[in-house]
Scaffold this motif. Structure first.
Motif, short mmCIF file in Angstrom:
data_model
loop_
_atom_site.label_atom_id
_atom_site.label_comp_id
_atom_site.label_asym_id
_atom_site.label_seq_id
_atom_site.Cartn_x
_atom_site.Cartn_y
_atom_site.Cartn_z
N ASP A 380 2.66 -19.10 4.75
CA ASP A 380 3.94 -18.93 4.06
C ASP A 380 3.63 -18.25 2.73
O ASP A 380 3.12 -18.88 1.81
CB ASP A 380 4.57 -20.32 3.82
N GLY A 381 3.87 -16.95 2.69
CA GLY A 381 3.48 -16.19 1.51
C GLY A 381 2.02 -15.79 1.54
O GLY A 381 1.49 -15.26 0.56
N SER A 382 1.34 -16.03 2.68
CA SER A 382 -0.06 -15.59 2.82
C SER A 382 -0.06 -14.08 3.10
O SER A 382 0.98 -13.51 3.43
CB SER A 382 -0.71 -16.32 3.99
N MET A 386 2.90 -11.74 4.52
CA MET A 386 3.41 -10.62 3.72
C MET A 386 3.34 -9.29 4.47
O MET A 386 4.02 -8.33 4.11
CB MET A 386 2.60 -10.50 2.42
N TYR A 389 6.69 -7.60 5.22
CA TYR A 389 7.35 -6.70 4.25
C TYR A 389 6.87 -5.27 4.46
O TYR A 389 7.66 -4.32 4.47
CB TYR A 389 7.07 -7.14 2.82
N ASP A 390 5.55 -5.12 4.63
CA ASP A 390 5.00 -3.77 4.74
C ASP A 390 5.37 -3.12 6.07
O ASP A 390 5.71 -1.94 6.11
CB ASP A 390 3.49 -3.82 4.55
N TYR B 9 6.33 3.08 -3.55
CA TYR B 9 6.29 2.13 -2.43
C TYR B 9 6.14 0.71 -2.97
O TYR B 9 6.85 -0.21 -2.55
CB TYR B 9 5.12 2.46 -1.49
N LEU B 16 11.95 -5.80 -2.50
CA LEU B 16 12.29 -6.42 -1.22
C LEU B 16 11.87 -7.90 -1.20
O LEU B 16 12.61 -8.77 -0.75
CB LEU B 16 11.61 -5.66 -0.07
N ARG B 21 13.58 -13.55 -1.40
CA ARG B 21 13.41 -14.91 -1.95
C ARG B 21 14.54 -15.29 -2.90
O ARG B 21 14.44 -16.31 -3.60
CB ARG B 21 12.06 -15.01 -2.67
N GLU B 480 1.69 -20.89 0.37
CA GLU B 480 1.20 -20.22 -0.83
C GLU B 480 2.33 -19.88 -1.79
O GLU B 480 2.09 -19.49 -2.93
CB GLU B 480 0.39 -18.97 -0.45
N ILE B 481 3.55 -19.99 -1.33
CA ILE B 481 4.68 -19.75 -2.23
C ILE B 481 4.93 -21.00 -3.07
O ILE B 481 5.15 -20.93 -4.27
CB ILE B 481 5.95 -19.37 -1.43
#
Lengths: 535, 535
Positions: A380-382, A386, A389-390, B9, B16, B21, B480-481
């Protein structure tokens, strides 16, 4: 309190449920009356089997339930009426499968045994006590290097000495079980078994070690020019038998050459595609000759390499992909980076070459969509999470897995609105320990949010979920909302979100619709005879 | 490609992520510079421990990882620096705990052993071979029925004969381990152990059987007038020591009477509340005397009964709840129906009495919010999953568990918009096999969707997650968030979404804010001394 209060409540309730499900992609199609009838019957069979076959005791299965761990439940699944029904269902496209893991390991061994050039070695003589922890290393050798060593089990065996595959099998010591046990050892080294998935390697990190090791074994057999076309042919044929009418296979181009018939590593990527194309043409011609051309529209390739290379090395692969696309525009469907996202480089590390790739395509007038693996993680957010997103910012056409997408409200909306389909692999996710059973899988969240989904098998040779029937089965028994109409939408969406374009896509969907109507008709006919079994 | 492309980018990427979030409730609070610093330090400690303490080998733990199965990982958790830090954190309110399962089983046994009236019986004489499958049945007897039977292990023991608890322990056969093993047997019968959760009872249906059995055992001890106040006192005191400053406890009022000191089942619900109120006043006075009144604002009761009763029976309980609310308006916080949603009656079955209850409150000028358990299930469209629609339509103030809420886009929006908080119980969900580890838990989905959440322990006496530190720990190491600011928001939200009103709530939050500031300050002071341990 009046009866009208309860009636008003129930009306509000129905409206809320309807609103909650309004994004679902299976809500907008109005099924034929036959399909609606078939859907009802399938639900009845599911409910009946849930309380009969899944409630029985099985000596080797401690706690059966529908949607349970696939490797333990498989022997029950294949006995169900539901499985027999789904095996006849036209599945649409298979959009996420790694070519190296698409053909039954025993078939691969069988064709490998016909090749005298194929050899095998191990780091120490095989004995009863070490066989379970030693993996075979395969390779085709040049004729002047063919080996006379008698076997891997012989007292005289020296570590890392090549033995011809045929001798290794034929002379496999009888005290270890002889040739039959040799086969089991080799096949076991290319598959994940229940003890590994659910006991000894029961974490994501550990099961990935075992998973990767299966590829290290099989690559020595598959990446050999005389085997490669036979392998592809078997993949196509078994897929067609399972009702798959179109394929986009991920091929790993990390190695720049395959081993040729002369035992030299000298067959470049271009020749791999020529072989692929030849087999494709041959199988299509064969299907046409049988009047079955609607059952196989074709196959394409998603170019992949592994996300441990440097950004500089990636430039070479991207140019290689461009060159192949120019020569085989009908075969190259897209580009992807593969491997364990939790441990390898994230997409953002490759941002420069990936942005440049888009520019280069413009210069060359090409269209090679990204079709990225992303979010195949519990993070989660690792960095793995992530990657989503990319993938989306880079304009990915679909997302491989996207397991963690459900955590991202904005990205869910984007996928729904832009029609970015998820290649969802329920059995793969379960065996690789992202989820403990199909019941915990996030697929229902995606469906209720209207994200387009194509069900996929990922690495069926490793997991044992050949074709798509097993994945459709697990999905169908894990939700009371999901019915035949949902599966129909999933199958249709796999074609809808393929890289086929205009005319080709229309043809593929029309052909699938015909198959689907036939499937429903045959199911109803068959079922009328067996109503008593369900009731 | 130019550097500016990469910069553009990365800017789009940041935007984003931010948009994705934007619903998060921890995004809107601007932490103090001290809190921001503490948050960074906690992240460093988490990362350091993930690669030190969680990567070590432990003889009894096959595969440690942060967020792993609680019952196996517990012994590692308690050794971490992160656990020591969180144990000092002010947790806010405990909003979801079943009173019967809130006090350490060994403490309960200890106070029970002081009661000569308490007796125990078993369906057959206890032996080494049957002890692991036989559960004790406890009850207080009238004095004239006190038993002289020597022990449960004596050759002369006749099935279902009562033995005084003191004798049963004192004379527990030495060949079975004597009194110490008696204690283990009794305590084990009131808890779930790792072998049960992860092996013998490793499905939702099976673990629920074991879970329910623990209540059948403990109820014989707790539902006894001399024990009940002591039990509640211990619950309050240990909660306070863990940093919990307010409690809404679910009490099961299914039995209409408790056993009195005279051994008769004759103590009505009204007296239960009197006892609760007495202990509450006493503990508050004690805290005040110590100048610690900010650490304990109070406690209230959510009236519950079990969802296997008939709708007609429910009418009785609803009227009982109304009567109690009239007499103890400060104690009755809400109404709920409890039990395994997968197997018991859905809310819709009770729709008539539940709608009538709302009418009756209007007539009486009362406000008893529903605070329903709903969606504690892996079902998708199952009756348990559908309970969410009814809970929300009936105007539930919060949702107990709401595990399957994440499948419902419209209901997620409703919870965010109407401020319906979820009582999320991570460790309970894992042990009751909804999820295999905290990593698979849907909490991150709720947080990213801006659904208010209060972390809760559910049944800590059964699970061993006493207080709230363990649940906060599992949540912190699984994302991790999530950081200290997230935990702060969760703690504050537990008070925000309590049934406390205007002035009381303001006081509770202000008190918590003071505790929080002190916690941060002490953490930073403590940490400065130990920086070397982390770096």
């Amino acid at each position: 309190m009046m009866a009208s209060d309860v009636a008003a409540y129930k009306e509000a309730r129905a409206a809320l449920i309807d609103e909650d499900r309004s994004f679902r992609r299976d809500r907008h199609s109005i099924p034929s009356s036959d399909e609606a009838k078939a859907d009802r019957l399938v639900r009845e069979i599911r409910a009946a089997e849930a309380s009969s076959i899944w409630k029985q005791e099985y000596p080797s299965i401690p706690h059966p339930f529908p949607g349970m761990e696939f490797l333990t439940g498989r022997e029950i699944i294949v006995k169900t009426q539901l499985f027999a029904i789904l095996s006849k269902m036209p599945k649409g496209a298979l959009l996420h499968a790694h070519l190296d893991a698409t053909v039954n390991a025993s078939f691969l061994l069988k064709i490998a045994l016909k090749q005298p050039a194929l050899h095998v070695r191990v780091p120490q003589r095989l004995t009863a006590s070490n066989i379970s922890s030693i993996l075979p290393h395969f390779r085709a050798l040049p004729q002047n290097e063919f080996s006379n060593a008698p076997s891997l089990t012989d007292m005289s065996y020296e570590a890392e000495t090549w033995v011809s595959l045929q001798n290794a099998r034929g002379n496999f010591d009888i005290s270890l079980g002889g040739p039959e046990e040799f086969d089991k050892w080799v096949i076991g080294s290319m598959m994940i078994n229940p003890k590994e998935a659910y006991d000894t390697h029961n974490t994501i990190a550990k099961i990935w070690e075992k998973f990767i090791s299966t590829f290290m074994v099989s690559t020595g057999l598959i990446r050999f020019a005389p085997i490669f076309p036979e392998y592809i042919r078997e993949f196509f044929k078994t897929s067609i038998e399972d009702g798959i009418s179109y394929i986009e296979a991920r091929i790993n181009f990390l190695y720049k050459h395959m081993v040729g018939i002369d035992g030299q590593e000298n067959i470049p990527h271009r020749d791999w595609l020529l072989m692929f194309d030849d087999v494709l043409k041959e199988v299509k011609a064969e299907m046409k000759a049988q009047g079955r051309e609607d059952e196989f529209i074709g196959a394409r390739i998603i170019y992949t390499t592994i996300r441990f290379i440097t950004p500089e090395e990636l430039d070479w692969y991207l140019e290689d992909c461009i060159a192949l696309k120019k020569e085989f525009p009908h075969l190259i469907a897209g580009f992807d980076l593969v491997g364990n996202e939790n441990e390898l480089k994230p997409l953002i590390d490759y941002i420069e070459p990936l942005l440049r790739f888009r520019e280069r395509q413009k210069e060359e007038g090409l269209d090679i969509p990204f079709i990225f693996h992303a979010g195949e993680t519990l993070g989660d957010g690792s960095v793995a999470d992530m990657n989503l997103y990319d993938a989306i910012l880079l304009g990915t056409k679909r997302i491989g897995h996207g397991y963690s997408l459900v955590k991202h409200p904005k990205l869910i909306d984007t996928c729904r609105e832009k029609g970015i389909a998820l290649e969802v692999c329920p059995i793969s996710n379960e065996i690789l320990r992202l989820t403990s059973s199909t019941l915990m899988h996030p697929l229902p969240i995606l469906l209720n949010n209207g994200v387009p989904v194509a069900l996929c098998s990922d690495d069926p040779a490793v997991f044992g979920n050949m074709g798509l029937t097993f994945d459709f089965f697990q999905v169908l028994v894990s939700s009371e909302i999901t019915g035949l109409s949902t599966l129909s939408k999933l199958a249709r969406d796999s074609l809808e979100h393929s890289t086929l374009d205009g005319e080709e896509k229309r043809r593929a969907i029309t052909a699938w619709e015909k198959q689907w109507a036939k499937f429903i008709e045959e199911f109803l006919r068959e079922h009328d005879r067996s109503t008593c079994l369900v009731a």
